[in-house]
Design a protein around this motif. Structure first.
Motif, PDB file in Angstrom:
ATOM      1  N   ALA A 302       0.822  -1.212   0.000  1.00  0.00           N
ATOM      2  CA  ALA A 302       0.000   0.000   0.000  1.00  0.00           C
ATOM      3  C   ALA A 302       0.857   1.263   0.000  1.00  0.00           C
ATOM      4  O   ALA A 302       0.355   2.354   0.288  1.00  0.00           O
ATOM      5  CB  ALA A 302      -0.921   0.000   1.208  1.00  0.00           C
ATOM      6  N   THR A 303       2.140   1.120  -0.333  1.00  0.00           N
ATOM      7  CA  THR A 303       3.043   2.269  -0.334  1.00  0.00           C
ATOM      8  C   THR A 303       2.867   3.080  -1.617  1.00  0.00           C
ATOM      9  O   THR A 303       2.940   2.519  -2.715  1.00  0.00           O
ATOM     10  CB  THR A 303       4.511   1.802  -0.234  1.00  0.00           C
ATOM     11  OG1 THR A 303       4.686   1.063   0.974  1.00  0.00           O
ATOM     12  CG2 THR A 303       5.461   2.987  -0.242  1.00  0.00           C
ATOM     13  N   PRO A 304       2.603   4.391  -1.501  1.00  0.00           N
ATOM     14  CA  PRO A 304       2.443   5.215  -2.703  1.00  0.00           C
ATOM     15  C   PRO A 304       3.785   5.418  -3.409  1.00  0.00           C
ATOM     16  O   PRO A 304       4.837   5.042  -2.886  1.00  0.00           O
ATOM     17  CB  PRO A 304       1.898   6.531  -2.155  1.00  0.00           C
ATOM     18  CG  PRO A 304       2.384   6.580  -0.747  1.00  0.00           C
ATOM     19  CD  PRO A 304       2.414   5.155  -0.272  1.00  0.00           C
ATOM     20  N   LYS A 305       3.720   6.021  -4.586  1.00  0.00           N
ATOM     21  CA  LYS A 305       4.916   6.220  -5.392  1.00  0.00           C
ATOM     22  C   LYS A 305       5.103   7.718  -5.656  1.00  0.00           C
ATOM     23  O   LYS A 305       4.817   8.222  -6.746  1.00  0.00           O
ATOM     24  CB  LYS A 305       4.805   5.447  -6.712  1.00  0.00           C
ATOM     25  CG  LYS A 305       6.116   5.289  -7.477  1.00  0.00           C
ATOM     26  CD  LYS A 305       5.898   4.390  -8.688  1.00  0.00           C
ATOM     27  CE  LYS A 305       7.219   4.123  -9.406  1.00  0.00           C
ATOM     28  NZ  LYS A 305       7.015   3.248 -10.603  1.00  0.00           N
ATOM     29  N   PRO A 306       5.603   8.449  -4.641  1.00  0.00           N
ATOM     30  CA  PRO A 306       5.786   9.892  -4.826  1.00  0.00           C
ATOM     31  C   PRO A 306       6.883  10.184  -5.860  1.00  0.00           C
ATOM     32  O   PRO A 306       7.813   9.404  -6.038  1.00  0.00           O
ATOM     33  CB  PRO A 306       6.215  10.374  -3.439  1.00  0.00           C
ATOM     34  CG  PRO A 306       5.930   9.250  -2.501  1.00  0.00           C
ATOM     35  CD  PRO A 306       6.001   7.998  -3.302  1.00  0.00           C
ATOM     36  N   VAL A 307       6.754  11.312  -6.504  1.00  0.00           N
ATOM     37  CA  VAL A 307       7.765  11.789  -7.448  1.00  0.00           C
ATOM     38  C   VAL A 307       8.216  13.174  -7.005  1.00  0.00           C
ATOM     39  O   VAL A 307       7.389  14.056  -6.765  1.00  0.00           O
ATOM     40  CB  VAL A 307       7.206  11.835  -8.887  1.00  0.00           C
ATOM     41  CG1 VAL A 307       8.243  12.426  -9.843  1.00  0.00           C
ATOM     42  CG2 VAL A 307       6.800  10.440  -9.348  1.00  0.00           C
ATOM     43  N   TRP A 308       9.523  13.346  -6.885  1.00  0.00           N
ATOM     44  CA  TRP A 308      10.075  14.628  -6.424  1.00  0.00           C
ATOM     45  C   TRP A 308       9.970  15.670  -7.527  1.00  0.00           C
ATOM     46  O   TRP A 308      10.484  15.487  -8.634  1.00  0.00           O
ATOM     47  CB  TRP A 308      11.537  14.430  -6.022  1.00  0.00           C
ATOM     48  CG  TRP A 308      12.292  15.710  -5.764  1.00  0.00           C
ATOM     49  CD1 TRP A 308      13.221  16.294  -6.568  1.00  0.00           C
ATOM     50  CD2 TRP A 308      12.175  16.549  -4.626  1.00  0.00           C
ATOM     51  NE1 TRP A 308      13.690  17.447  -6.013  1.00  0.00           N
ATOM     52  CE2 TRP A 308      13.060  17.634  -4.800  1.00  0.00           C
ATOM     53  CE3 TRP A 308      11.399  16.497  -3.467  1.00  0.00           C
ATOM     54  CZ2 TRP A 308      13.210  18.655  -3.874  1.00  0.00           C
ATOM     55  CZ3 TRP A 308      11.538  17.514  -2.533  1.00  0.00           C
ATOM     56  CH2 TRP A 308      12.439  18.578  -2.744  1.00  0.00           C
ATOM     57  N   ASN A 309       9.253  16.747  -7.241  1.00  0.00           N
ATOM     58  CA  ASN A 309       9.150  17.857  -8.187  1.00  0.00           C
ATOM     59  C   ASN A 309       9.032  19.146  -7.397  1.00  0.00           C
ATOM     60  O   ASN A 309       7.945  19.509  -6.929  1.00  0.00           O
ATOM     61  CB  ASN A 309       7.940  17.685  -9.110  1.00  0.00           C
ATOM     62  CG  ASN A 309       7.918  18.736 -10.214  1.00  0.00           C
ATOM     63  OD1 ASN A 309       8.611  19.757 -10.142  1.00  0.00           O
ATOM     64  ND2 ASN A 309       7.131  18.484 -11.255  1.00  0.00           N
ATOM     65  N   PRO A 310      10.148  19.859  -7.227  1.00  0.00           N
ATOM     66  CA  PRO A 310      10.115  21.080  -6.416  1.00  0.00           C
ATOM     67  C   PRO A 310       9.373  22.237  -7.071  1.00  0.00           C
ATOM     68  O   PRO A 310       9.154  23.270  -6.427  1.00  0.00           O
ATOM     69  CB  PRO A 310      11.605  21.415  -6.239  1.00  0.00           C
ATOM     70  CG  PRO A 310      12.262  20.833  -7.450  1.00  0.00           C
ATOM     71  CD  PRO A 310      11.494  19.593  -7.766  1.00  0.00           C
TER      72      PRO A 310
END
Length: 386
Positions: A302-310
């Motif tokens: 159930a771990t989401p898949k964040p994407v780094w975008n400042p």
């Protein structure tokens, strides 16, 4: 039903912790429920004997709770014979006064239960453990954090294999303790004087020692940095004084399993957490965030898949993506839970692992953390034996 009375000399009950947690919420709570059931028709009845330096405060507490025995003479309490004799000595005094008082109780043949740290230095803490073993008394040290609901839930997850391989532990503890000038401080002034046994490393690293050892395994190395962020404070009488003890400690600890623990402790931090202490445990199969009472988890599946975008604001509700761990049991006061275990140990014998040697391990970790900070290097944590 047979009632067995155990008389307990309680030294330090005029202080906040000694009074609220140990006297009222532990021993008096046991009495209110008819004593401690030992099985086979036996009930243990704790009879507190209040000890301290302030006669008026002791008398007031005794009258408030219908207690009859109190004294400002510790030696007289320890040497009393017959019906006035005490069976157990409990210490919740200022740390610097503890070793001498505990040693006197051991010499008098009393079982000992004490708050931590058991001493301000490892040599003294080990000597108390040796004296107690040589005297053949039963002894224990308060290890209250492992009896908290949040950490009990965390232990349940570990025992159930939820994490798989545990990779890291991150602990955050602390809150802002007011300096005492324009608002009263929430902690006594001696906490900020090294000469009186103060300092957050000595206060909190004994806790982190048993929490890490109990849940994740023993600590093998420590690298720490301590600081006195607020160098000037005001005491209980409004008098300014120089803070000579550390009020913050930042540590990286290697565990025998290979996992890494990072623990920050500070009395100079403002809280942006759900609880005053939180531990995040990350494993290959899942993670957990445990506080004093709550524990939340996020499984691998159930771990989401964040994407780094400042360049864009975060839109994922990260806190909402964790699941609450249910109680599945009734959790009582942690201090009382350990008191009951220790009193059973006094009455019935049997093994008891939270003893003065375990207390010495906590002092050892605090001492090594302070030394690591002073020397600017990582130090090994040797295994202690008597």
């Amino acid at each position: 039903m047979t009632r067995r009375t155990v008389r307990i000399a309680m030294n330090g009950v005029t202080g906040r912790m000694g009074y609220r947690q140990h006297l009222v919420r532990s021993l008096l709570a046991i009495r209110e429920e008819g004593g401690l059931d030992l099985g086979d028709g036996d009930v243990l009845w704790p009879e507190p004997v209040l000890v301290g330096r302030r006669e008026s405060a002791l008398r007031a507490i005794a009258e408030r709770h219908g207690l009859t025995d109190w004294s400002t003479d510790l030696d007289a309490v320890l040497t009393a014979r017959g019906e006035a004799a005490v069976d157990v000595y409990f210490d919740a005094q200022i740390t610097s006064a503890r070793p001498a008082a505990v040693a006197r109780a051991i010499a008098a043949g009393k079982h000992v239960y004490t708050e931590k740290p058991t001493a301000t230095g490892l040599a003294s803490a080990l000597e108390l453990a040796r004296l107690a073993d040589a005297a053949g008394i039963r002894h224990g040290v308060v290890q209250d954090k492992i009896f908290l609901p949040g950490l009990l839930k965390l232990k349940r997850l570990i025992d159930g294999g939820f994490f798989g391989e545990i990779l890291s532990v991150r602990g955050e503890f602390g809150y802002w303790v007011f300096e005492g000038d324009w608002q009263d401080a929430q902690r006594p002034s001696w906490n900020y004087r090294a000469e009186d046994g103060g300092g957050i490393a000595l206060d909190m690293f004994p806790h982190w020692s048993y929490v890490l050892r109990e849940l994740f395994g023993k600590v093998t190395t420590v690298m720490a940095h301590t600081a006195t962020h607020v160098p000037r404070r005001w005491d209980e009488h409004g008098t300014p004084y120089a803070a000579t003890a550390d009020d913050a400690a930042y540590a990286v600890l290697q565990l025998e399993s290979g996992a890494v623990a990072q623990i920050n402790s500070s009395w100079a931090v403002r809280v942006m957490r759900d609880e005053l202490v939180e531990f995040q445990v990350d494993g290959v199969q899942g993670s957990a965030l445990a506080g004093l009472r709550r524990c939340r988890v996020q499984h691998r599946s159930a771990t989401p898949k964040p994407v780094w975008n400042p360049d864009l604001p975060a839109t994922e509700p990260f806190r909402e993506q964790w699941q609450e761990v249910p109680d599945n049991a009734e959790f009582g006061n942690g201090f009382r839970a350990q008191w009951e275990l220790f009193l059973r140990h006094v009455a019935l014998g049997g093994p008891y692992r939270w003893d003065l040697l375990e207390g010495a391990r906590g002092v050892q970790l605090a001492e090594l953390a302070l030394r690591s900070s002073a020397e600017g290097r990582r130090l090994d944590v040797p295994e202690l034996t008597l």
